[in-house]
Enzyme design. Structure first.
Site, PDB file in Angstrom:
ATOM      1  N   LYS A 149      19.547 -47.463  45.046  1.00  0.00           N
ATOM      2  CA  LYS A 149      20.562 -48.387  44.538  1.00  0.00           C
ATOM      3  C   LYS A 149      20.904 -48.025  43.099  1.00  0.00           C
ATOM      4  CE  LYS A 149      21.073 -53.209  43.074  1.00  0.00           C
ATOM      5  NZ  LYS A 149      20.381 -54.504  42.934  1.00  0.00           N
ATOM      6  N   LYS A 175      26.229 -64.190  36.653  1.00  0.00           N
ATOM      7  CA  LYS A 175      24.898 -64.570  36.220  1.00  0.00           C
ATOM      8  C   LYS A 175      24.979 -65.311  34.886  1.00  0.00           C
ATOM      9  CE  LYS A 175      22.691 -60.322  37.996  1.00  0.00           C
ATOM     10  NZ  LYS A 175      21.695 -60.863  38.923  1.00  0.00           N
ATOM     11  N   ASP A 189      19.255 -52.422  36.761  1.00  0.00           N
ATOM     12  CA  ASP A 189      19.589 -52.649  38.160  1.00  0.00           C
ATOM     13  C   ASP A 189      19.855 -51.345  38.909  1.00  0.00           C
ATOM     14  OD1 ASP A 189      19.615 -54.668  40.046  1.00  0.00           O
ATOM     15  OD2 ASP A 189      21.792 -54.876  40.023  1.00  0.00           O
ATOM     16  N   ASP A 218      26.740 -61.686  43.896  1.00  0.00           N
ATOM     17  CA  ASP A 218      25.564 -61.201  43.164  1.00  0.00           C
ATOM     18  C   ASP A 218      24.550 -60.544  44.099  1.00  0.00           C
ATOM     19  OD1 ASP A 218      24.035 -60.699  40.931  1.00  0.00           O
ATOM     20  OD2 ASP A 218      23.118 -62.691  40.855  1.00  0.00           O
ATOM     21  N   ARG A 263      22.735 -54.685  48.338  1.00  0.00           N
ATOM     22  CA  ARG A 263      22.566 -54.419  49.771  1.00  0.00           C
ATOM     23  C   ARG A 263      23.869 -53.918  50.398  1.00  0.00           C
ATOM     24  NH1 ARG A 263      20.682 -60.425  50.820  1.00  0.00           N
ATOM     25  NH2 ARG A 263      19.846 -59.929  48.760  1.00  0.00           N
TER      26      ARG A 263
END
Length: 468
Positions: free
Chosen positions: A233, A245, A256, A315, A319
C-alpha cells in the site's frame, strides 16, 4: 553513532562482556568491584565502561537481563546489543558472550540497527562520530546482518520522509532506484492511463491529488522460477478524503505508505540474497486528497476484477488501491502472494504497535511464519479470516461495501475484503502493519519501522533457497 562490524578481532581489541544480573559475581575482581561501585544491574540494555589504572577503557559490560523462559523475550535478548551504539568509546572491541546472549547474527544486526538515525533534515548530521569497530563473534554472519540492516534502513528512511519529499512520484523514484540497483525490469502506469489499463479504483482514490496516482511494477529473477509477488500500500498521505480525519489523526499520515516501504525493504532482501524466485513488486502509489475531483461517500466504483464497490467511507481507501493491484498480481497465479499495508487502527487496538496481525488460509505458510517470527525476533500473530463477518461488508446497491456499518472486527473485515480479490494464487497472506516505533528501544529510535519483513524473508529463504 554507527558501529562498524569486523570479521575478526583486531590486535589489542577490548572485550564487551554480556552479563545477566545473576552473572555479576562471575566477573573478575576489578570488574566486579567497579560494577558494584557504579551500581551496574545487568538488566537488559544497561551498559558500563570499565576503566583501567590510567582511566582508559579496558572493557565494557552489557546487561542482557535475567535468563528468559518466555519464547518472545528469549528471542529478543540479542537486541540488547543495540544499546552499544552511541555508548562504546572509540576503538576496537569484541563480544564475549555465551549461548544465553542469543544468535550471534542477530547480535550483529542489533548493533547496526541501534545506530540508525534519520538525519536528512539535521544540519549537524554525521559530525563528530566516534570510530568504533566491533567483532560480534565467529558465528556471526556479517553479510546477512548487513543485508538485513540495509533493508530495515530503507523501510525506515522511506516512512520517516515527509510527504512534501515523498509523494507518489518520489516513491516511484525510490522503487526505480532499487530496481535499477539489481537489474530488475521496471514499469509504471500513471494518471489517466490507469483507466485505459483497467485500474479504476487506484485512479479514483488518487485523482484528487496534484501528484498523479500510479501503479509501480518491477520484476527480477529467472523467468521460470517460482513466482513470489509482493503488493504494498503506497498511500503517501491520507487526509481521509471527504470523510476527513481530525488534524490529530493526520500527524503521522506520512507513514500511510508503510506497506510499500516494507515491501521495498523485503524486495531488497530477496534480491540482495539472490533467492531463487521470480520476484514481482506492485505498489499502487497515491495521495488521498480533497478537491473537486475527490471520490465521495456513496459513490460506486468499478474494480479491475469487475466487482462494484460502494464507498461507505473514503478513509478506507487503502483496501481499494490494494484490490486493483491484488487482482493484477493474482492473474498470473503466483506461488506466493503477499500484501502489506498500514490498513486499520483496529489491528493496533487488538495487538498493539509492535506485533502486526497477518491473515492466511495457508496452514503450512502460517506455521512457518509463526516459527520464524520467534526465531528472528520479528513479532507477528495470525488472526482468523472469519467468514461470517464478510456478510457485514454487504451493500444494497453494489457487490460489496468498502466498510462495515457496525465497527466491529475492523482488521478482520478489511482482510476479508481483500481476500475477495484473490482467487488463483496458491498461497496468499495479508499483513496489517503499523510501520512505526512509538517508543525508543535499543534497536531503534521513535519513527518509521520495518515490521514482519525479516520473518517473511526467513520463510522464503527456507522454502526457495538461493541461486547457485
Amino acid at each position: 553513532m554507527t558501529i562498524k562490524l569486523t570479521s575478526r578481532p583486531a590486535a589489542g581489541s577490548r572485550p564487551i562482556r554480556a552479563v545477566t544480573p545473576a552473572g555479576l559475581d562471575s566477573l573478575s575482581g576489578s570488574e566486579s568491584k567497579w560494577a558494584k561501585t557504579m551500581r551496574f544491574s545487568g538488566e537488559a540494555g544497561s551498559f558500563l565502561v570499565v576503566p583501567g589504572e590510567g582511566g582508559e577503557p579496558v572493557s565494557a559490560l552489557l546487561g542482557i537481563g535475567a535468563s528468559q523462559k518466555d519464547a518472545w523475550r528469549k528471542a529478543a535478548v540479542p537486541f540488547s546489543f543495540g544499546a552499544l551504539s552511541g555508548k562504546l568509546p572509540a576503538g576496537q572491541w569484541h563480544v564475549e558472550a555465551d549461548d544465553g546472549a542469543g544468535d550471534p547474527t542477530l547480535r550483529a544486526l542489533a548493533m547496526r540497527l541501534g545506530g540508525y538515525r534519520f538525519s536528512r533534515y539535521k544540519a549537524a548530521a554525521g559530525k563528530d562520530e566516534a570510530d568504533v569497530e566491533v567483532f560480534a563473534g565467529e558465528e556471526a554472519d556479517l553479510e546477512e546482518a548487513n543485508r538485513l540492516a540495509d533493508a530495515v534502513f530503507l523501510a525506515r528512511d522511506l516512512i520517516n520522509t515527509p510527504t512534501n519529499d515523498l509523494g507518489p512520484a518520489e516513491l516511484e523514484a525510490a522503487a526505480r532506484k532499487l530496481a535499477d540497483e539489481f537489474g530488475a525490469e521496471f514499469s509504471v502506469i500513471t494518471g489517466d492511463e490507469l483507466l485505459a489499463r483497467n485500474f479504476p479504483m487506484i485512479h479514483a482514490v488518487g485523482r484528487a491529488s496534484a501528484d498523479a496516482p500510479r501503479l509501480i511494477d518491477f520484476s527480477c529473477g529467472r523467468a521460470d522460477a517460482p513466482k513470489v509477488t509482493l503488493v504494498g500500500k503506497g498511500v503517501c498521505f491520507d487526509t481521509g478524503g471527504l470523510d476527513i480525519k481530525p488534524s490529530s489523526s493526520m500527524l503521522l499520515m506520512k507513514k500511510d505508505m508503510g506497506g510499500a516501504a516494507n515491501v521495498l525493504g523485503l524486495a531488497r532482501l530477496i534480491m540482495a540474497s539472490r533467492l531463487d524466485v521470480r520476484l514481482r513488486v506492485l505498489i499502487p502509489a497515491v495521495e488521498n486528497s480533497i478537491s473537486a475531483s475527490a471520490f465521495r461517500p456513496g459513490d460506486v466504483l468499478q474494480s479491475r476484477k469487475g466487482k462494484t464497490v460502494e464507498i461507505g467511507n473514503t478513509d478506507a481507501e487503502g483496501r481499494l488501491v490494494l484490490a486493483d493491484a491484488l487482482t493484477l498480481a493474482d492473474e498470473e497465479t503466483p506461488e506466493i502472494l503477499i500484501d502489506m499495508a498500514t490498513l486499520t487502527g483496529a489491528a493496533r487496538v487488538a495487538l498493539g504497535p509492535d506485533m502486526p496481525p497477518f491473515y492466511s488460509s495457508d496452514a503450512e505458510f502460517s506455521a512457518s511464519l509463526a516459527a520464524a517470527s520467534v526465531a528472528v525476533a520479528d513479532p507477528v500473530w495470525q488472526l482468523p479470516l472469519y467468514q461470517p463477518y464478510a456478510e457485514n461488508l454487504s451493500s444494497k446497491i453494489a457487490d460489496i461495501n468498502n466498510v462495515t456499518s457496525d465497527g466491529f472486527a475492523g482488521s478482520i473485515t478489511a482482510a476479508l475484503f481483500l481476500e475477495g480479490f484473490v482467487e488463483r494464487a496458491k498461497s496468499w497472506a495479508h499483513f496489517d502493519v503499523y510501520g512505526w516505533r512509538p517508543k525508543a528501544s535499543p534497536i531503534g529510535p521513535v519513527g518509521g519501522e520495518a515490521q514482519a519483513i525479516r520473518a517473511i524473508y526467513a520463510v522464503l529463504q527456507q522454502r526457495f533457497g538461493t541461486v547457485s
